[in-house]
Design a protein around this motif. Structure first.
Motif, PDB file in Angstrom:
ATOM      1  N   PRO A 281      -5.083  16.462  -1.483  1.00  0.00           N
ATOM      2  CA  PRO A 281      -4.613  16.669  -0.104  1.00  0.00           C
ATOM      3  C   PRO A 281      -4.933  15.509   0.835  1.00  0.00           C
ATOM      4  O   PRO A 281      -4.281  15.358   1.874  1.00  0.00           O
ATOM      5  CB  PRO A 281      -5.349  17.942   0.336  1.00  0.00           C
ATOM      6  N   ASP A 282      -5.927  14.685   0.474  1.00  0.00           N
ATOM      7  CA  ASP A 282      -6.324  13.579   1.349  1.00  0.00           C
ATOM      8  C   ASP A 282      -5.699  12.252   0.938  1.00  0.00           C
ATOM      9  O   ASP A 282      -6.106  11.191   1.416  1.00  0.00           O
ATOM     10  CB  ASP A 282      -7.846  13.440   1.358  1.00  0.00           C
ATOM     11  N   THR A 283      -4.684  12.278   0.057  1.00  0.00           N
ATOM     12  CA  THR A 283      -4.133  11.060  -0.536  1.00  0.00           C
ATOM     13  C   THR A 283      -2.607  11.092  -0.523  1.00  0.00           C
ATOM     14  O   THR A 283      -2.001  12.149  -0.721  1.00  0.00           O
ATOM     15  CB  THR A 283      -4.633  10.909  -1.989  1.00  0.00           C
ATOM     16  N   VAL A 284      -1.995   9.935  -0.300  1.00  0.00           N
ATOM     17  CA  VAL A 284      -0.547   9.791  -0.496  1.00  0.00           C
ATOM     18  C   VAL A 284      -0.314   8.684  -1.522  1.00  0.00           C
ATOM     19  O   VAL A 284      -1.123   7.754  -1.664  1.00  0.00           O
ATOM     20  CB  VAL A 284       0.207   9.476   0.815  1.00  0.00           C
ATOM     21  N   PHE A 285       0.798   8.797  -2.222  1.00  0.00           N
ATOM     22  CA  PHE A 285       1.157   7.849  -3.284  1.00  0.00           C
ATOM     23  C   PHE A 285       2.537   7.290  -2.994  1.00  0.00           C
ATOM     24  O   PHE A 285       3.466   8.031  -2.632  1.00  0.00           O
ATOM     25  CB  PHE A 285       1.168   8.571  -4.632  1.00  0.00           C
ATOM     26  N   VAL A 286       2.680   5.956  -3.163  1.00  0.00           N
ATOM     27  CA  VAL A 286       3.972   5.282  -2.995  1.00  0.00           C
ATOM     28  C   VAL A 286       4.210   4.389  -4.211  1.00  0.00           C
ATOM     29  O   VAL A 286       3.342   3.584  -4.563  1.00  0.00           O
ATOM     30  CB  VAL A 286       3.990   4.430  -1.712  1.00  0.00           C
ATOM     31  N   PRO A 287       5.353   4.504  -4.893  1.00  0.00           N
ATOM     32  CA  PRO A 287       5.634   3.596  -6.017  1.00  0.00           C
ATOM     33  C   PRO A 287       5.942   2.189  -5.512  1.00  0.00           C
ATOM     34  O   PRO A 287       6.501   2.017  -4.423  1.00  0.00           O
ATOM     35  CB  PRO A 287       6.854   4.236  -6.688  1.00  0.00           C
ATOM     36  N   PHE A 288       5.590   1.180  -6.322  1.00  0.00           N
ATOM     37  CA  PHE A 288       5.693  -0.206  -5.841  1.00  0.00           C
ATOM     38  C   PHE A 288       6.927  -0.949  -6.328  1.00  0.00           C
ATOM     39  O   PHE A 288       7.013  -2.176  -6.204  1.00  0.00           O
ATOM     40  CB  PHE A 288       4.434  -0.997  -6.193  1.00  0.00           C
ATOM     41  N   HIS A 289       7.916  -0.262  -6.887  1.00  0.00           N
ATOM     42  CA  HIS A 289       9.084  -0.940  -7.451  1.00  0.00           C
ATOM     43  C   HIS A 289      10.101  -1.349  -6.385  1.00  0.00           C
ATOM     44  O   HIS A 289      11.065  -2.047  -6.693  1.00  0.00           O
ATOM     45  CB  HIS A 289       9.788  -0.039  -8.466  1.00  0.00           C
ATOM     46  N   TRP A 290       9.916  -0.871  -5.175  1.00  0.00           N
ATOM     47  CA  TRP A 290      10.853  -1.145  -4.095  1.00  0.00           C
ATOM     48  C   TRP A 290      10.120  -1.820  -2.934  1.00  0.00           C
ATOM     49  O   TRP A 290       8.890  -1.727  -2.812  1.00  0.00           O
ATOM     50  CB  TRP A 290      11.497   0.149  -3.605  1.00  0.00           C
ATOM     51  N   ALA A 291      10.886  -2.472  -2.063  1.00  0.00           N
ATOM     52  CA  ALA A 291      10.292  -3.093  -0.886  1.00  0.00           C
ATOM     53  C   ALA A 291       9.616  -2.026  -0.033  1.00  0.00           C
ATOM     54  O   ALA A 291      10.135  -0.921   0.130  1.00  0.00           O
ATOM     55  CB  ALA A 291      11.368  -3.812  -0.077  1.00  0.00           C
ATOM     56  N   GLY A 292       8.484  -2.345   0.486  1.00  0.00           N
ATOM     57  CA  GLY A 292       7.785  -1.416   1.374  1.00  0.00           C
ATOM     58  C   GLY A 292       6.359  -1.177   0.963  1.00  0.00           C
ATOM     59  O   GLY A 292       5.433  -1.336   1.768  1.00  0.00           O
ATOM     60  N   ALA A 293       6.154  -0.782  -0.292  1.00  0.00           N
ATOM     61  CA  ALA A 293       4.814  -0.379  -0.721  1.00  0.00           C
ATOM     62  C   ALA A 293       3.792  -1.486  -0.498  1.00  0.00           C
ATOM     63  O   ALA A 293       2.698  -1.247   0.039  1.00  0.00           O
ATOM     64  CB  ALA A 293       4.828   0.042  -2.182  1.00  0.00           C
ATOM     65  N   ASN A 294       4.133  -2.709  -0.885  1.00  0.00           N
ATOM     66  CA  ASN A 294       3.150  -3.782  -0.781  1.00  0.00           C
ATOM     67  C   ASN A 294       3.122  -4.458   0.581  1.00  0.00           C
ATOM     68  O   ASN A 294       2.371  -5.417   0.783  1.00  0.00           O
ATOM     69  CB  ASN A 294       3.340  -4.792  -1.905  1.00  0.00           C
ATOM     70  N   ARG A 295       3.901  -3.936   1.527  1.00  0.00           N
ATOM     71  CA  ARG A 295       3.649  -4.310   2.919  1.00  0.00           C
ATOM     72  C   ARG A 295       2.417  -3.577   3.440  1.00  0.00           C
ATOM     73  O   ARG A 295       1.817  -3.966   4.438  1.00  0.00           O
ATOM     74  CB  ARG A 295       4.839  -3.939   3.796  1.00  0.00           C
ATOM     75  N   LEU A 296       2.047  -2.503   2.735  1.00  0.00           N
ATOM     76  CA  LEU A 296       0.961  -1.640   3.174  1.00  0.00           C
ATOM     77  C   LEU A 296      -0.374  -1.987   2.533  1.00  0.00           C
ATOM     78  O   LEU A 296      -1.437  -1.776   3.125  1.00  0.00           O
ATOM     79  CB  LEU A 296       1.290  -0.178   2.838  1.00  0.00           C
ATOM     80  N   THR A 297      -0.356  -2.494   1.296  1.00  0.00           N
ATOM     81  CA  THR A 297      -1.567  -2.581   0.488  1.00  0.00           C
ATOM     82  C   THR A 297      -2.544  -3.630   1.016  1.00  0.00           C
ATOM     83  O   THR A 297      -2.168  -4.602   1.673  1.00  0.00           O
ATOM     84  CB  THR A 297      -1.218  -2.885  -0.977  1.00  0.00           C
ATOM     85  N   ASN A 298      -3.807  -3.405   0.668  1.00  0.00           N
ATOM     86  CA  ASN A 298      -4.897  -4.244   1.171  1.00  0.00           C
ATOM     87  C   ASN A 298      -5.068  -5.482   0.294  1.00  0.00           C
ATOM     88  O   ASN A 298      -5.020  -5.393  -0.929  1.00  0.00           O
ATOM     89  CB  ASN A 298      -6.195  -3.424   1.181  1.00  0.00           C
ATOM     90  N   ASP A 299      -5.305  -6.622   0.925  1.00  0.00           N
ATOM     91  CA  ASP A 299      -5.483  -7.869   0.180  1.00  0.00           C
ATOM     92  C   ASP A 299      -6.954  -8.226  -0.025  1.00  0.00           C
ATOM     93  O   ASP A 299      -7.263  -9.368  -0.369  1.00  0.00           O
ATOM     94  CB  ASP A 299      -4.744  -9.027   0.863  1.00  0.00           C
ATOM     95  N   ALA A 300      -7.855  -7.264   0.152  1.00  0.00           N
ATOM     96  CA  ALA A 300      -9.253  -7.505  -0.194  1.00  0.00           C
ATOM     97  C   ALA A 300      -9.351  -7.811  -1.682  1.00  0.00           C
ATOM     98  O   ALA A 300      -8.682  -7.175  -2.501  1.00  0.00           O
ATOM     99  CB  ALA A 300     -10.096  -6.279   0.155  1.00  0.00           C
TER     100      ALA A 300
END
Length: 695
Positions: free
Chosen positions: A656-675
Motif C-alpha cells: 500500500p505504501d509503494t507504486v510501480f512504473v515500468p521503464f520501457h516507455w518515456a516517463g519512468a526514468n524522468r522520476l528515478t533517483n541518480d544517487a
C-alpha cells in the motif's frame, strides 16, 4: 553446425541473458522455430523470442546514414562516406580543442563480445580516450562488485542454471524471472515437484511470487536489513557451518558481531516484514534434510530489484554472507548467483567497454594487464589511457567544462534508460557531436547529429556470454538490407579516417581470435574457446585457458579466486535508500519490466505481435481509495526530478505504501533517483520518494 536449409540456422534470441537457442527459417518472411536440443531453454521461448524476427522488413528500419540539421532538426539521408567523414572530422576537431578525453564512447550490454571488445580497443588505441562505459553499468554492476570482493571473480552464475532444480531452498531476491526470462521459470516448477521450496523477496506479488512457497514483501530498499536479520537468526540458532567457515572463508568473526543487533523485531520495523516471518525464513534456510540430518542445499539468487540501489553492492554482500555462513558456495546445488539481465550483460563487461577494465576482466590500472593487452594490440602500454568515468557520471559530464564534447553511442538508448533522464537529455543536447549507431530511430538517435544504420542480431555473427558464463555463437541467419553496416565496419572506417595504424578487423571470427589472445591469463579467460568448439559443444563455459580444457561449468568447488583460495565475508550495514518518503513525497516508487517488452523498448515496441500497453502506475486499492481514483483513470506521479501521467493499474499485489512504473516507455526514468552506489556506481533505480495525485 548451422543445420540444413530445411531446419534453418541455429542461433540465439536477441533479448535477455538466457540467450535461448532458436532456429531461424526462411529469409523474406523468416520464422522462429524451436531448437529443442539446446540445453538452456530446451526449445522453450517467451513471446519476445517467438516474435524476434518482427523487425525484418519493417518500415522503421534504418537503411541509410542520416545527418541532422541543428537549425531545423530535420534529418537528411547521406552516403556512408559522407557520414563517416563528418563523424571523423567532428571527433578530430573535439580532440584538438579539448584533448583525447574530449571524445567519449557509450556501449551496450546487448553487443556481441566481438563488438564490446572492438569498442574498447577503438576507444583506447584509436581515440586514446579514457571516457568509455556502457549501459551494463546499470544492469548487474552491484553484483559484479560484490562477487569480485567476496569470491575474487565475477561470473553471474558460478553454476549452470539447471542446477537450481536440485537445490532444497531457492531464495530469489528482487527477481521476477517468470516475466523477465520466462523459460527459466520451469526450473522453479521442477524444484517444487521434487519437494524443494521457493522463496521470493519482492515489494510486489509478481508472477514469480505466485509460483513460490514463501513470499516476503519488504519495503523497497530494505533487502539488506532482511539479510542481516536472517544471518542474526542463523547465528543465534546454531545454523552456521562452522567447519566450512573455518576452512574456506575469512572475516566471519567481524560479521557475526555486526549482525548481533539485528533481532527480528528491529528487522520488522525497518523492512515491514513481520518478525515471525523473518524467523520462519531463517529456520527454513538453516533446516536439515531427511534421516541423515544433512544441511539443506540453499541457493540465493539476486537480481535488479535488490541491486539497483545506492547500497546495492552491500545488499548483495549481505546475501553472500548468508550463503557463506551456511557453507553453500562451491557446494553441489547450493551457493550464490546473480541473474544477469541484458543479453550479453556478462560478456559485455568482460572485454573492455567498461571504464575500468581491459579484455579478460583485467583491471586497467594493473601494469601487468596493461602490458599484456598492449602487446596484443601492438601499442605501448604507456599509450593506453587510465580509468574513466562510470556510465552515469560520464553522461552527466557531457558538454560541461572539461567534459567530453563528442559522443559515440553503440547499442544503447540512454534518453529512456538513464536515471534522472531529463538531466541526461540536457547533457546530450549540449554536445558538439552526438553519433548514434542503431537499427531504428530510437529516442536517443532522434536527437543525434549523425545516425548510422547497423545490422541487427540475425544479420551478423558473433559470440554472446549468457548468465551462466556459457559462451555461445549467435550465427548469421539473414542477409542485411542494402545500406547497413556492422558496428565492426563502422569502427574500422572511422579508424582509417582518423589515421590510426592499429588493426581493426571487421570479420567477427578474426576479432574473437584476437579477443582470446587478449583475455589469456585473465580472470575471464577465453583463450581455449573457438567458434568451432562452441558449435560442436553448444557453448563453452569460461574460464577455459586452453583448447583441450573442458571449460568450467561450476566454480569454487575447491577454492575461490582470491590468492589464498578463501572467500571473504564483509561487514555491511543497512543505510536505506538515499531518498525516503516524507510529508511532501509520501510513497515509495519502484520500477521494473513487463512480460511483453524489453529494456527501453526500442525494438519490442515496434513489433506488432507484442502488446504495447504503454506506461501505467501500479498501486494498491487503499492508495487508490485515498486518491479518489480507480483502475484505468489517469494519475500523475511526481518526484523531486520530474513527473509523468499514466493510467492507474489498481491491484492488491503491491504494498500500500509503494507504486510501480515500468521503464520501457518515456516517463519512468524522468522520476528515478541518480544517487550512486559508491562501489559499483549503480544508480538507485529501484527506490525513491514520490507523490501520486490526479492530473
Amino acid at each position: 553446425m548451422s543445420g540444413t536449409r530445411a531446419e534453418g540456422t541455429r542461433t540465439h534470441c536477441p533479448y535477455c541473458s538466457l540467450q535461448c537457442g532458436m532456429r531461424v527459417v526462411g529469409h523474406r518472411t523468416p520464422e522462429v522455430k524451436a531448437w529443442a536440443e539446446f540445453p538452456v531453454n530446451a526449445g522453450a521461448l517467451c513471446r519476445k523470442g517467438w516474435s524476434a524476427t518482427g523487425l525484418v522488413g519493417s518500415r522503421e528500419r534504418l537503411t541509410t546514414p542520416l545527418l541532422r540539421d541543428r537549425g531545423t532538426g530535420e534529418f537528411t539521408p547521406v552516403s556512408w562516406d559522407e557520414a563517416l567523414d563528418v563523424v571523423a572530422a567532428g571527433l578530430a576537431r573535439a580532440q584538438r580543442a579539448g584533448g583525447a578525453d574530449a571524445v567519449a564512447v557509450f556501449g551496450g550490454g546487448g553487443l556481441t563480445n566481438e563488438k564490446a571488445y572492438a569498442l574498447g580497443k577503438f576507444a583506447r588505441t584509436v581515440l586514446r580516450t579514457s571516457q568509455i562505459d556502457y549501459n551494463g553499468r546499470w544492469c548487474m554492476s552491484s553484483a559484479a562488485s560484490a562477487g569480485s570482493r567476496a569470491f575474487g571473480i565475477d561470473r553471474g552464475l558460478p553454476f549452470p542454471l539447471a542446477d537450481v532444480e536440485q537445490t532444497d531452498v531457492l531464495v530469489l531476491v528482487g527477481s521476477n524471472l517468470a516475466e523477465t526470462m520466462p523459460p527459466a521459470a520451469r526450473h522453479l516448477d521442477r524444484l517444487r515437484e521434487r519437494g524443494g521450496r521457493v522463496v521470493v523477496v519482492d515489494p510486489r506479488r509478481t508472477a514469480t511470487a505466485e509460483r513460490a512457497d514463501v513470499f516476503v514483501q519488504p519495503v523497497p530498499g530494505t533487502d539488506l536489513a532482511l539479510a542481516l536479520g536472517v544471518l542474526h537468526l542463523l547465528v543465534a540458532g546454531g545454523h552456521v557451518d562452522e567447519e566450512y567457515v573455518a576452512a574456506r572463508t575469512t572475516g566471519f568473526a567481524e560479521v557475526r558481531d555486526s549482525v548481533s543487533a539485528w533481532w527480528p523485531e528491529r528487522v520488522e520495523r525497518v523492512t515491514g516484514v513481520p518478525a515471525g516471518q523473518v524467523r520462519e525464513l531463517a529456520a527454513l534456510l538453516g533446516s536439515r534434510q531427511g534421516s541423515t540430518g544433512e544441511r539443506a542445499a540453499v541457493t540465493v539468487l539476486t537480481a535488479r530489484g535488490a541491486e539497483q540501489h545506492s547500497t546495492g553492492s552491500d545488499t548483495v554482500l549481505a546475501w553472500i554472507n548468508v550463503a557463506l555462513a551456511l557453507g553453500q558456495c562451491g557446494r553441489p546445488y547450493g551457493g550464490y548467483g546473480c541473474l544477469t539481465g541484458q543479453g550479453n550483460g556478462q560478456g559485455g563487461r568482460e572485454h573492455g567497454q567498461k571504464a575500468d577494465q581491459l579484455p579478460g576482466y583485467r583491471s586497467i590500472e594493473d601494469p601487468a594487464a596493461r602490458a599484456h593487452v598492449a602487446g596484443v594490440w601492438g601499442v605501448e602500454p604507456g599509450s593506453l589511457p587510465g580509468k574513466g568515468r562510470s556510465a552515469y557520471e560520464l553522461l552527466t559530464a557531457l558538454g560541461t567544462e572539461g567534459g567530453p564534447r563528442a559522443l559515440l553511442v553503440h547499442g544503447s538508448n540512454p534518453v529512456l534508460s538513464a536515471p534522472h533522464a531529463t538531466r541526461v537529455v540536457e547533457r546530450l543536447e549540449a554536445l558538439d557531436l552526438l553519433v548514434v549507431c542503431d537499427l531504428v530511430l530510437s529516442e536517443t538517435a532522434a536527437i543525434a547529429d549523425v545516425v548510422l544504420p547497423v545490422t541487427q542480431w540475425a544479420e551478423e555473427s558473433g559470440t554472446m556470454t549468457n548468465l551462466e558464463g556459457r559462451v555461445l555463437l549467435r550465427q548469421r541467419a539473414l542477409t542485411p538490407p542494402a545500406g547497413v553496416r556492422t558496428d565492426l565496419e563502422v569502427l574500422a572506417g572511422l579508424a582509417q579516417r582518423l589515421g590510426s595504424t592499429v588493426a581493426m578487423p571487421t570479420d567477427p571470427e578474426a576479432v574473437f581470435t584476437e579477443l582470446r589472445a587478449a583475455s589469456a591469463g585473465g580472470p575471464a579467460d577465453y583463450a581455449g574457446i573457438t567458434w568451432e568448439r562452441i558449435r560442436e559443444e553448444q557453448g563453452v563455459f569460461w574460464p577455459c585457458p586452453e583448447v583441450d580444457h573442458p571449460g568450467t561449468p561450476r566454480m569454487f568447488t575447491r577454492s575461490f579466486a582470491h590468492p589464498d583460495g578463501r572467500a571473504r565475508f564483509h561487514v555491511v550495514d543497512h543505510r536505506g535508500p538515499a531518498e525516503v518518503p516524507d510529508a511532501d513525497f509520501p510513497v515509495h516508487l519502484t520500477t521494473g519490466r513487463v512480460l511483453a517488452q524489453y529494456q527501453s523498448g526500442a525494438q519490442t515496441r515496434r513489433i506488432r505481435e507484442l502488446p504495447d500497453t504503454g506506461p501505467f502506475v501500479e498501486m494498491h486499492p487503499l492508495l487508490a481509495m485515498r486518491l479518489g481514483t480507480a483502475d484505468g483513470e489517469q494519475v500523475r506521479v511526481e518526484t523531486r526530478r520530474g513527473s509523468m501521467v499514466a493510467p492507474a493499474r489498481v491491484t492488491g499485489t503491491i504494498r500500500p505504501d509503494t507504486v510501480f512504473v515500468p521503464f520501457h516507455w518515456a516517463g519512468a526514468n524522468r522520476l528515478t533517483n541518480d544517487a550512486l552506489d559508491p562501489a559499483s556506481r549503480m544508480p538507485e533505480f529501484k527506490a525513491c520518494a514520490a507523490r501520486v495525485g490526479l492530473p
